[in-house]
Design a protein around this motif. Structure first.
Motif, PDB file in Angstrom:
ATOM      1  N   LEU A  96     -13.235  -1.950  53.084  1.00 31.75           N
ATOM      2  CA  LEU A  96     -12.569  -1.348  54.237  1.00 31.75           C
ATOM      3  C   LEU A  96     -13.364  -0.147  54.739  1.00 31.75           C
ATOM      4  O   LEU A  96     -13.788   0.697  53.951  1.00 31.75           O
ATOM      5  CB  LEU A  96     -11.147  -0.915  53.868  1.00 31.75           C
ATOM      6  CG  LEU A  96     -10.249  -2.019  53.307  1.00 31.75           C
ATOM      7  CD1 LEU A  96      -8.895  -1.451  52.916  1.00 31.75           C
ATOM      8  CD2 LEU A  96     -10.092  -3.155  54.309  1.00 31.75           C
ATOM      9  N   LYS A  97     -13.535  -0.059  56.062  1.00 34.00           N
ATOM     10  CA  LYS A  97     -14.339   1.003  56.667  1.00 34.00           C
ATOM     11  C   LYS A  97     -13.535   1.724  57.747  1.00 34.00           C
ATOM     12  O   LYS A  97     -12.649   1.160  58.374  1.00 34.00           O
ATOM     13  CB  LYS A  97     -15.615   0.415  57.308  1.00 34.00           C
ATOM     14  CG  LYS A  97     -16.471  -0.439  56.377  1.00 34.00           C
ATOM     15  CD  LYS A  97     -17.075   0.382  55.255  1.00 34.00           C
ATOM     16  CE  LYS A  97     -18.022  -0.482  54.404  1.00 34.00           C
ATOM     17  NZ  LYS A  97     -18.561   0.268  53.241  1.00 34.00           N
ATOM     18  N   ASN A  98     -13.899   2.994  57.962  1.00 38.87           N
ATOM     19  CA  ASN A  98     -13.355   3.774  59.084  1.00 38.87           C
ATOM     20  C   ASN A  98     -11.828   3.741  59.083  1.00 38.87           C
ATOM     21  O   ASN A  98     -11.177   3.361  60.054  1.00 38.87           O
ATOM     22  CB  ASN A  98     -13.889   3.230  60.419  1.00 38.87           C
ATOM     23  CG  ASN A  98     -13.559   4.157  61.578  1.00 38.87           C
ATOM     24  OD1 ASN A  98     -13.545   5.380  61.431  1.00 38.87           O
ATOM     25  ND2 ASN A  98     -13.296   3.583  62.737  1.00 38.87           N
ATOM     26  N   LEU A  99     -11.245   4.191  57.974  1.00 36.62           N
ATOM     27  CA  LEU A  99      -9.819   3.995  57.721  1.00 36.62           C
ATOM     28  C   LEU A  99      -8.947   5.085  58.319  1.00 36.62           C
ATOM     29  O   LEU A  99      -9.296   6.265  58.302  1.00 36.62           O
ATOM     30  CB  LEU A  99      -9.553   4.013  56.210  1.00 36.62           C
ATOM     31  CG  LEU A  99     -10.128   2.893  55.366  1.00 36.62           C
ATOM     32  CD1 LEU A  99      -9.876   3.178  53.901  1.00 36.62           C
ATOM     33  CD2 LEU A  99      -9.504   1.588  55.750  1.00 36.62           C
ATOM     34  N   ILE A 112      -4.403  12.260  50.515  1.00 36.60           N
ATOM     35  CA  ILE A 112      -5.166  13.516  50.536  1.00 36.60           C
ATOM     36  C   ILE A 112      -6.319  13.452  49.548  1.00 36.60           C
ATOM     37  O   ILE A 112      -7.450  13.857  49.854  1.00 36.60           O
ATOM     38  CB  ILE A 112      -4.241  14.709  50.231  1.00 36.60           C
ATOM     39  CG1 ILE A 112      -3.241  14.918  51.381  1.00 36.60           C
ATOM     40  CG2 ILE A 112      -5.052  15.984  50.006  1.00 36.60           C
ATOM     41  CD1 ILE A 112      -2.130  15.909  51.071  1.00 36.60           C
ATOM     42  N   ARG A 113      -6.051  12.942  48.348  1.00 36.47           N
ATOM     43  CA  ARG A 113      -7.121  12.813  47.345  1.00 36.47           C
ATOM     44  C   ARG A 113      -8.255  11.924  47.872  1.00 36.47           C
ATOM     45  O   ARG A 113      -9.435  12.257  47.726  1.00 36.47           O
ATOM     46  CB  ARG A 113      -6.568  12.211  46.053  1.00 36.47           C
ATOM     47  CG  ARG A 113      -5.699  13.137  45.247  1.00 36.47           C
ATOM     48  CD  ARG A 113      -5.401  12.555  43.878  1.00 36.47           C
ATOM     49  NE  ARG A 113      -4.588  13.454  43.094  1.00 36.47           N
ATOM     50  CZ  ARG A 113      -5.034  14.509  42.430  1.00 36.47           C
ATOM     51  NH1 ARG A 113      -6.327  14.796  42.471  1.00 36.47           N
ATOM     52  NH2 ARG A 113      -4.222  15.271  41.751  1.00 36.47           N
ATOM     53  N   ASN A 118     -14.575  12.655  52.247  1.00 34.86           N
ATOM     54  CA  ASN A 118     -14.791  11.215  52.401  1.00 34.86           C
ATOM     55  C   ASN A 118     -14.957  10.888  53.878  1.00 34.86           C
ATOM     56  O   ASN A 118     -13.975  10.861  54.631  1.00 34.86           O
ATOM     57  CB  ASN A 118     -13.608  10.442  51.807  1.00 34.86           C
ATOM     58  CG  ASN A 118     -13.855   8.956  51.723  1.00 34.86           C
ATOM     59  OD1 ASN A 118     -14.752   8.419  52.378  1.00 34.86           O
ATOM     60  ND2 ASN A 118     -13.055   8.268  50.926  1.00 34.86           N
ATOM     61  N   ALA A 119     -16.185  10.617  54.291  1.00 37.44           N
ATOM     62  CA  ALA A 119     -16.470  10.333  55.705  1.00 37.44           C
ATOM     63  C   ALA A 119     -15.928   8.978  56.141  1.00 37.44           C
ATOM     64  O   ALA A 119     -15.894   8.686  57.347  1.00 37.44           O
ATOM     65  CB  ALA A 119     -17.983  10.400  55.944  1.00 37.44           C
ATOM     66  N   ASN A 120     -15.502   8.136  55.188  1.00 38.89           N
ATOM     67  CA  ASN A 120     -14.963   6.820  55.526  1.00 38.89           C
ATOM     68  C   ASN A 120     -13.517   6.900  56.037  1.00 38.89           C
ATOM     69  O   ASN A 120     -12.990   5.925  56.553  1.00 38.89           O
ATOM     70  CB  ASN A 120     -15.019   5.898  54.299  1.00 38.89           C
ATOM     71  CG  ASN A 120     -14.695   4.450  54.629  1.00 38.89           C
ATOM     72  OD1 ASN A 120     -15.040   3.948  55.697  1.00 38.89           O
ATOM     73  ND2 ASN A 120     -14.021   3.770  53.710  1.00 38.89           N
ATOM     74  N   ILE A 121     -12.902   8.058  55.904  1.00 38.86           N
ATOM     75  CA  ILE A 121     -11.516   8.231  56.344  1.00 38.86           C
ATOM     76  C   ILE A 121     -11.519   8.861  57.730  1.00 38.86           C
ATOM     77  O   ILE A 121     -11.935   9.999  57.920  1.00 38.86           O
ATOM     78  CB  ILE A 121     -10.705   9.096  55.363  1.00 38.86           C
ATOM     79  CG1 ILE A 121     -10.832   8.535  53.946  1.00 38.86           C
ATOM     80  CG2 ILE A 121      -9.254   9.161  55.796  1.00 38.86           C
ATOM     81  CD1 ILE A 121     -10.469   7.083  53.803  1.00 38.86           C
ATOM     82  N   ASN A 217     -11.639  16.744  55.995  1.00 40.24           N
ATOM     83  CA  ASN A 217     -12.341  17.043  57.247  1.00 40.24           C
ATOM     84  C   ASN A 217     -11.858  16.222  58.432  1.00 40.24           C
ATOM     85  O   ASN A 217     -12.214  16.516  59.573  1.00 40.24           O
ATOM     86  CB  ASN A 217     -13.845  16.826  57.049  1.00 40.24           C
ATOM     87  CG  ASN A 217     -14.411  17.724  55.961  1.00 40.24           C
ATOM     88  OD1 ASN A 217     -14.162  18.917  55.941  1.00 40.24           O
ATOM     89  ND2 ASN A 217     -15.160  17.130  55.032  1.00 40.24           N
ATOM     90  N   CYS A 218     -11.050  15.203  58.180  1.00 41.69           N
ATOM     91  CA  CYS A 218     -10.569  14.354  59.269  1.00 41.69           C
ATOM     92  C   CYS A 218      -9.313  14.961  59.898  1.00 41.69           C
ATOM     93  O   CYS A 218      -8.655  15.815  59.295  1.00 41.69           O
ATOM     94  CB  CYS A 218     -10.277  12.952  58.747  1.00 41.69           C
ATOM     95  SG  CYS A 218      -8.935  12.883  57.529  1.00 41.69           S
ATOM     96  N   PRO A 219      -8.942  14.509  61.102  1.00 44.06           N
ATOM     97  CA  PRO A 219      -7.676  14.944  61.692  1.00 44.06           C
ATOM     98  C   PRO A 219      -6.482  14.495  60.840  1.00 44.06           C
ATOM     99  O   PRO A 219      -6.520  13.432  60.220  1.00 44.06           O
ATOM    100  CB  PRO A 219      -7.649  14.250  63.059  1.00 44.06           C
ATOM    101  CG  PRO A 219      -9.064  13.872  63.332  1.00 44.06           C
ATOM    102  CD  PRO A 219      -9.698  13.629  62.015  1.00 44.06           C
TER     103      PRO A 219
END
Length: 278
Positions: A96-99, A112-113, A118-121, A217-219
Motif C-alpha cells: 500500500l502506498k500514499n496512504l 500516529i505510531r 513516514n513519508a508513505n502516509i 509530518n502529514c496533515p
C-alpha cells in the motif's frame, strides 16, 4: 441527522497471514487508499459507511485487529505498539502506498505510531485517539477502575453484559449507532480479555504518544466526539494543538463519528481532502 443504517453495504471479508495469525480485512474500490483502524473491542464493521464513497475514487481497506472481528486471537499482549507492528506488516504485504489512515481510539494511537517519520502516509484522520491524554494523578485511578470493570467479564460475572450495555450507552451515544452498539454488547464476554489487555496497556509509559507528535509530518484531521466521557477532549486539547498541521472538527456524539454521524463525517472528510489537494 440523515441515517443510512438500512443501506450500509455488505462487504466480503478477505484474509492475510501475519505473524502466524489470520488477519481479516475488507477491501473494495480503487483510487486513493484509505486504511481504517478501529477502536478497542470493535472491528472493521465500524467503517461500513465509508464504502459508500465513490468506488472509482477511493479504495477503502478496514482491518480486524487480532482478537477482534473475525481475526485470530493475538499471540502476545496487545497494545498500540503491537497493533502498529501488525499494521506495518499488513501495509507491506498489500504493498500500500500514499496512504490516508483513519483511526479511532487505540486505532488512532496505532495510526500516529505508523505516521511517525513516514513519508508513505499522506494524511491522518483521528477520532478520539488514545495516547494523547495529559495524564496526571487521576489517570491511573481511572484506568484501574476500567480494568477492574472489564475483568468482571473475564471472570464471567453474571451481570457483566448488562453493565457493559450501560457502559456502551455512554460510548456510542447516537441513536444512529444502535445496531452497531448492540453487536458489540452481544460480544461482551468474548471481548473482555482484549479490553483488559488494552486498558492495561494504556498505563504503560511507552503508550504515551505525546513525544511522537513532532514526528508526524502529514496533515491531521481530528474528528472529535465531544460527548465522549472516556477519551475527553479537554484532557487531549494541549496535545492536539502541538501537531504541526491539523484541523479540528467537533461533533455532538460519543466515541466514533463514522458510526454515530456517518453522513456528516463523510462530508467533512471529503472536504478536508479536497482542501489539502489545492
Amino acid at each position: 441527522m440523515n441515517v443510512k443504517a438500512q443501506t450500509l453495504p455488505s462487504i466480503a471479508d478477505k484474509f492475510v497471514e501475519i505473524e502466524n495469525l489470520k488477519i481479516a480485512y475488507k477491501d473494495e474500490g480503487s483510487g486513493q487508499v484509505v486504511l481504517c483502524l478501529h477502536a478497542l473491542g470493535h472491528s472493521s464493521k465500524d467503517f461500513l459507511s465509508l464504502y459508500s464513497l465513490p468506488h472509482n475514487n477511493f479504495r477503502i481497506i478496514s482491518i480486524d485487529f487480532p482478537g477482534q472481528g473475525i481475526s485470530d486471537n493475538p499471540n502476545q499482549t496487545i497494545s498500540s505498539t503491537y497493533f502498529a507492528k501488525i499494521t506495518d506488516e499488513f501495509i507491506k504485504k498489500l504493498d500500500l502506498k500514499n496512504l490516508i489512515i483513519i483511526g479511532n481510539s487505540i486505532g488512532g494511537a496505532t495510526a500516529i505510531r505508523i505516521a511517525s517519520n513516514n513519508a508513505n502516509i499522506r494524511m491522518l484522520v483521528l477520532a478520539n485517539p488514545a495516547g494523547l491524554d495529559k495524564k496526571g494523578w487521576l489517570a491511573p485511578l481511572f484506568l484501574n477502575y476500567m480494568i477492574h470493570f472489564f475483568q468482571n467479564g473475564v471472570d464471567k460475572k453474571a451481570n457483566f453484559q448488562d453493565k457493559f450495555s450501560k457502559y456502551y450507552n455512554k460510548v456510542l451515544t447516537s441513536e444512529t449507532a444502535l445496531v452497531r452498539k448492540n453487536e458489540i454488547v452481544k460480544d461482551a464476554y468474548r471481548l473482555a480479555p482484549i479490553l483488559v489487555q488494552g486498558w492495561t496497556s494504556f498505563k504503560q509509559a511507552e503508550e504515551d504518544l505525546r513525544p511522537l507528535i513532532e514526528t508526524v509530518n502529514c496533515p491531521v484531521l481530528f474528528t472529535w466526539g465531544m460527548n465522549d466521557k472516556f477519551v475527553q477532549f479537554d484532557r487531549n486539547k494541549k496535545a492536539i494543538e502541538k501537531f504541526n498541521n491539523y484541523r479540528l472538527i467537533k461533533y455532538k456524539i460519543g466515541h466514533t463519528p463514522y458510526i454515530e454521524c456517518p453522513d456528516l463525517f463523510l462530508k467533512d472528510f471529503q472536504e478536508y481532502l479536497i482542501n489539502n489537494n489545492r
